[in-house]
Design an enzyme around this catalytic site. Structure first.
Site, PDB file in Angstrom:
ATOM      1  N   HIS A  34       0.862  -1.177   0.000  1.00  0.00           N
ATOM      2  CA  HIS A  34       0.000   0.000   0.000  1.00  0.00           C
ATOM      3  C   HIS A  34       0.900   1.229   0.000  1.00  0.00           C
ATOM      4  O   HIS A  34       2.143   1.098  -0.057  1.00  0.00           O
ATOM      5  CB  HIS A  34      -0.958  -0.020   1.200  1.00  0.00           C
ATOM      6  CG  HIS A  34      -0.274  -0.278   2.521  1.00  0.00           C
ATOM      7  ND1 HIS A  34       0.686   0.562   3.024  1.00  0.00           N
ATOM      8  CD2 HIS A  34      -0.410  -1.293   3.419  1.00  0.00           C
ATOM      9  CE1 HIS A  34       1.108   0.093   4.183  1.00  0.00           C
ATOM     10  NE2 HIS A  34       0.476  -1.037   4.449  1.00  0.00           N
ATOM     11  N   HIS A  37       4.021   1.327   2.263  1.00  0.00           N
ATOM     12  CA  HIS A  37       5.214   0.652   1.742  1.00  0.00           C
ATOM     13  C   HIS A  37       5.872   1.490   0.643  1.00  0.00           C
ATOM     14  O   HIS A  37       7.091   1.633   0.598  1.00  0.00           O
ATOM     15  CB  HIS A  37       4.841  -0.703   1.132  1.00  0.00           C
ATOM     16  CG  HIS A  37       4.254  -1.688   2.089  1.00  0.00           C
ATOM     17  ND1 HIS A  37       2.944  -2.093   2.038  1.00  0.00           N
ATOM     18  CD2 HIS A  37       4.801  -2.358   3.135  1.00  0.00           C
ATOM     19  CE1 HIS A  37       2.701  -2.976   2.989  1.00  0.00           C
ATOM     20  NE2 HIS A  37       3.809  -3.153   3.680  1.00  0.00           N
ATOM     21  N   SER A 186      -2.483  -0.339   6.656  1.00  0.00           N
ATOM     22  CA  SER A 186      -1.960  -1.641   7.075  1.00  0.00           C
ATOM     23  C   SER A 186      -2.521  -2.702   6.148  1.00  0.00           C
ATOM     24  O   SER A 186      -3.689  -2.626   5.737  1.00  0.00           O
ATOM     25  CB  SER A 186      -2.387  -1.939   8.516  1.00  0.00           C
ATOM     26  OG  SER A 186      -2.231  -3.320   8.783  1.00  0.00           O
TER      27      SER A 186
END
Ligand code: AMP
Length: 285
Positions: A34, A37, A186
């Site tokens: 996502h 990252h 997350s």
């Protein structure tokens, strides 16, 4: 972007890149990428000439089989995101055997950083993290590595690993990327039901409110306030603690930079988050 599944292929490529004099930045992930990252890869591009990453759902760091089995695996779309949204040059996406075949898991003294908070609630978790990150660092020989503040305790654990075993690596902590609601991105958020999502969106609101109570309230009072509010919202709390940012020990005054560490469960998922509080060196309660 090169995609490698074998560490020997990564190592050949790294040797070639090092001969060209490039600095290497490395971003380890478990995939289901996502924007949190991607921010790590974008930060790497500011510091390094060759940008590398890994996608590996590391079995040794999961303390619950169900969590491991449910962890999303989306390699094709991850590769697409890295190709289109980052300047990652090489990705390592191994099977467990390629990482773990030659050596048994080792214990490593992290000066107690792995024993508290996440470490206490997820026995063996940081042993798994250290074992995989140590192996990845040896495969990539990076000059710079990038980790998310989202996993604050993990950042301290990795800094300790670097201090003791990889003194030439430079560690970077990248700020948490959040939804517009404030919810930290997350890979596990997709498991939240609509009702749980509403509750999860309260996490940053409560943490920010707690942080705003410093330095005029005592850390223990703010902690009690947070416990009550999180329980009222419907969380089963693992912990809500205000600790020193460096050693993760509970604080009793505001003399050093601190952090609120949160871990709580909703029926479908366990979530963690944290909120930084600056030092107020001249403040006495
Ligand atoms: P994971 O794939 O969950 O193991 O995470 C890989 C890296 O991405 C770790 O360094 C995480 O701390 C980081 N990360 C995960 N979520 C976020 C986020 N919302 N913002 C910034 N970094 C993140």
């Amino acid at each position: 972007m090169y995609i490698f599944h074998k560490k020997s292929d990564v190592q050949h490529w790294i040797e070639k890149i090092k001969k060209e004099g490039h600095s290497i930045g490395f971003v380890p992930t478990m995939g289901a990428l996502h924007h949190g990252h991607l921010a790590l890869f974008q930060e790497a591009a500011l510091h390094c000439q060759s940008i590398t990453g890994s996608i590996f759902v590391n079995p040794t760091q999961f303390n619950e089989a169900a969590d491991f089995n449910q962890y999303p695996k989306t390699l094709h779309s991850d590769i697409y995101k890295l190709n289109t949204l980052t300047s990652c040059h090489a990705l390592y996406a191994p099977e467990p055997d390629d990482i773990y075949e030659d050596s048994a898991l080792f214990d490593f003294d992290l000066d107690g950083l792995d024993q508290v908070w996440e470490g206490a609630f997820r026995p063996g978790h940081y042993k798994g993290v250290v074992n995989v990150v140590d192996r990845l660092f040896r495969i990539f020989s990076p000059d710079h590595v990038f980790f998310g503040q989202k996993d604050f305790q993990q950042c301290r654990v990795i800094e300790k690993l670097i201090e003791k075993r990889f003194p030439n690596i430079r560690f970077h902590q990248v700020p948490t990327v959040r939804e517009s609601s404030g919810l930290a991105l997350s890979s596990r958020n997709i498991r939240l039901s609509a009702d749980e999502l509403k509750k999860a969106e309260e996490i940053p609101v409560i943490l920010a409110e707690m942080a705003s109570m410093a330095p005029h309230s005592a850390p223990s009072d703010i902690k009690s306030y947070g416990e009550n509010v999180f329980r009222h919202v419907g969380f089963e709390l693992d912990y809500i603690e205000i600790t020193d940012q460096r050693n993760l020990k509970e604080i009793h005054d505001w003399h050093s930079p601190s952090v609120i560490l949160f871990a709580g469960k909703l029926p479908s998922v366990r979530l963690i988050d944290n909120w930084l509080i600056p030092a107020f060196p001249n403040m006495s309660l």
